[in-house]
Design a protein around this motif. Structure first.
Motif: not given
Length: 94
Positions: A26-28, A1, A6
């Motif tokens: 999150s991974r973004a 996200l 988030l």
């Protein structure tokens, strides 16, 4: 996200839970993104989102900051997100 998503999700959970500290990650775009939201009744009194985010961000190779009720951070090691999340209870106990 993304950071905005988030924040919106953390806000939803904080409103739903009431008195709470919400940590989301999150991974973004190959990076770690972290959001901490502290309910108004706890913000600055028992917990400070800006201070919490500093301790959490260091675990994913990053830094961040913010207000007593809301903070965001980024880090270069998204693979460390599970370890960072596992450390949340200990960090909250201080």
């Amino acid at each position: 996200l993304e950071s905005t998503a988030l924040r919106e999700e953390a806000d939803r959970w904080c409103n739903k839970l009431g008195s709470s500290v919400v940590v989301m990650a999150s991974r973004a775009e190959g990076d770690a993104k972290i959001t901490v939201m502290v309910s108004k009744d706890l913000a600055g009194k028992k917990f400070h989102a800006g201070k919490l985010i500093g301790a959490l961000a260091s675990k994913v190779g990053g830094k961040g900051g913010g207000r007593p009720d809301f903070a965001q951070a980024g880090g270069k090691d998204p693979s460390a997100i599970p370890t960072m999340l596992a450390a949340v209870p200990e960090i909250l106990r201080g």
